[in-house]
Design a protein around this motif. Structure first.
Motif, mmCIF file in Angstrom:
data_model
loop_
_atom_site.group_PDB
_atom_site.id
_atom_site.type_symbol
_atom_site.label_atom_id
_atom_site.label_comp_id
_atom_site.label_asym_id
_atom_site.label_seq_id
_atom_site.Cartn_x
_atom_site.Cartn_y
_atom_site.Cartn_z
ATOM 1 N N ASN A 104 0.837 -1.205 0.000
ATOM 2 C CA ASN A 104 0.000 0.000 0.000
ATOM 3 C C ASN A 104 0.874 1.257 0.000
ATOM 4 O O ASN A 104 0.549 2.241 -0.682
ATOM 5 N N ALA A 105 1.976 1.228 0.745
ATOM 6 C CA ALA A 105 2.892 2.377 0.746
ATOM 7 C C ALA A 105 3.518 2.554 -0.642
ATOM 8 O O ALA A 105 3.688 3.686 -1.111
ATOM 9 N N PHE A 106 3.853 1.436 -1.306
ATOM 10 C CA PHE A 106 4.388 1.524 -2.667
ATOM 11 C C PHE A 106 3.358 2.161 -3.596
ATOM 12 O O PHE A 106 3.703 2.985 -4.435
ATOM 13 N N GLU A 149 9.882 2.632 -14.150
ATOM 14 C CA GLU A 149 10.161 1.290 -14.650
ATOM 15 C C GLU A 149 10.562 0.355 -13.516
ATOM 16 O O GLU A 149 10.345 -0.849 -13.591
ATOM 17 N N LYS A 150 11.192 0.903 -12.469
ATOM 18 C CA LYS A 150 11.659 0.115 -11.328
ATOM 19 C C LYS A 150 11.272 0.827 -10.036
ATOM 20 O O LYS A 150 11.216 2.058 -9.996
ATOM 21 N N LEU A 151 11.067 0.062 -8.970
ATOM 22 C CA LEU A 151 10.739 0.659 -7.676
ATOM 23 C C LEU A 151 11.866 1.560 -7.162
ATOM 24 O O LEU A 151 11.613 2.538 -6.461
ATOM 25 N N GLU A 152 13.101 1.246 -7.508
ATOM 26 C CA GLU A 152 14.245 2.031 -7.039
ATOM 27 C C GLU A 152 14.165 3.486 -7.494
ATOM 28 O O GLU A 152 14.739 4.370 -6.866
ATOM 29 N N ALA A 166 14.799 3.077 2.176
ATOM 30 C CA ALA A 166 15.135 2.182 1.066
ATOM 31 C C ALA A 166 13.998 1.193 0.822
ATOM 32 O O ALA A 166 13.208 0.902 1.722
ATOM 33 N N ILE A 167 13.931 0.676 -0.389
ATOM 34 C CA ILE A 167 12.900 -0.302 -0.752
ATOM 35 C C ILE A 167 13.096 -1.537 0.134
ATOM 36 O O ILE A 167 14.144 -2.183 0.076
ATOM 37 N N PRO A 168 12.095 -1.886 0.950
ATOM 38 C CA PRO A 168 12.273 -3.041 1.838
ATOM 39 C C PRO A 168 12.072 -4.361 1.100
ATOM 40 O O PRO A 168 11.456 -4.416 0.044
ATOM 41 N N PRO A 206 8.402 -9.576 4.040
ATOM 42 C CA PRO A 206 8.663 -10.116 5.383
ATOM 43 C C PRO A 206 9.455 -11.416 5.412
ATOM 44 O O PRO A 206 9.979 -11.800 6.446
ATOM 45 N N TRP A 207 9.565 -12.088 4.272
ATOM 46 C CA TRP A 207 10.305 -13.344 4.208
ATOM 47 C C TRP A 207 11.696 -13.161 3.609
ATOM 48 O O TRP A 207 12.393 -14.126 3.334
ATOM 49 N N GLY A 208 12.102 -11.913 3.402
ATOM 50 C CA GLY A 208 13.451 -11.629 2.918
ATOM 51 C C GLY A 208 13.624 -11.670 1.418
ATOM 52 O O GLY A 208 14.749 -11.681 0.925
ATOM 53 N N ASN A 209 12.538 -11.669 0.665
ATOM 54 C CA ASN A 209 12.596 -11.690 -0.794
ATOM 55 C C ASN A 209 12.212 -10.317 -1.345
ATOM 56 O O ASN A 209 11.430 -9.608 -0.734
ATOM 57 N N PRO A 210 12.732 -9.963 -2.525
ATOM 58 C CA PRO A 210 12.340 -8.669 -3.100
ATOM 59 C C PRO A 210 10.899 -8.717 -3.613
ATOM 60 O O PRO A 210 10.400 -9.763 -4.027
ATOM 61 N N TYR A 211 10.235 -7.569 -3.558
ATOM 62 C CA TYR A 211 8.909 -7.450 -4.159
ATOM 63 C C TYR A 211 9.072 -7.447 -5.667
ATOM 64 O O TYR A 211 10.072 -6.963 -6.207
#
Length: 131
Positions: free
Chosen positions: A47-49, A65-68, A86-88, A91-96
């Protein structure tokens, strides 16, 4: 004559058994709530994204084009950063996973593959998708 005050071995064993039984009843409920909380965190981050993406589009005229690109940019109309940190990772340590354009006419899609980090799945491994 002195009396020793303390617990006997039988009393200690009874307490240990009782604690073990209580833990076996409470632990499953606790861990099921933990997975629910992780899914809630992922949804809140998405939701924040979405808010940041919509603000970026208002400033720039299109989605990045990218979240960054929500954190840094060199375009003339860029008025970010659009996210405070920074882009988190999920919760399981994988990128969105962010794709633009999205499916079915949506401008973008943000997703997490869940606990297993693989597409598809059920329960805690089920994908979380925001369109």
């Amino acid at each position: 004559m002195r009396k020793n005050h303390g617990f006997t071995m039988i009393e200690l064993l009874i307490v240990i058994v009782i604690l073990g039984l209580l833990a076996s009843l409470v632990a499953p409920k606790f861990f099921s709530q933990l997975s629910t909380a992780e899914r809630g965190i992922a949804s809140a981050q998405m939701n924040a994204f979405e808010t940041a993406l919509d603000t970026y589009r208002l400033d720039m005229g299109s989605y990045p084009e990218k979240l960054e690109q929500l954190r840094s940019g060199d375009q003339p109309r860029w008025d970010g950063p659009y996210l405070p940190k920074a882009i988190p990772m999920d919760p399981w340590g994988n990128p969105y996973i962010y794709t633009t354009p999205g499916e079915e006419g949506n401008p973008y899609k943000i997703q997490s593959y869940g606990a297993d980090g693989k597409q598809g799945g059920t329960d805690n491994n089920e994908d979380i998708i925001h369109k």
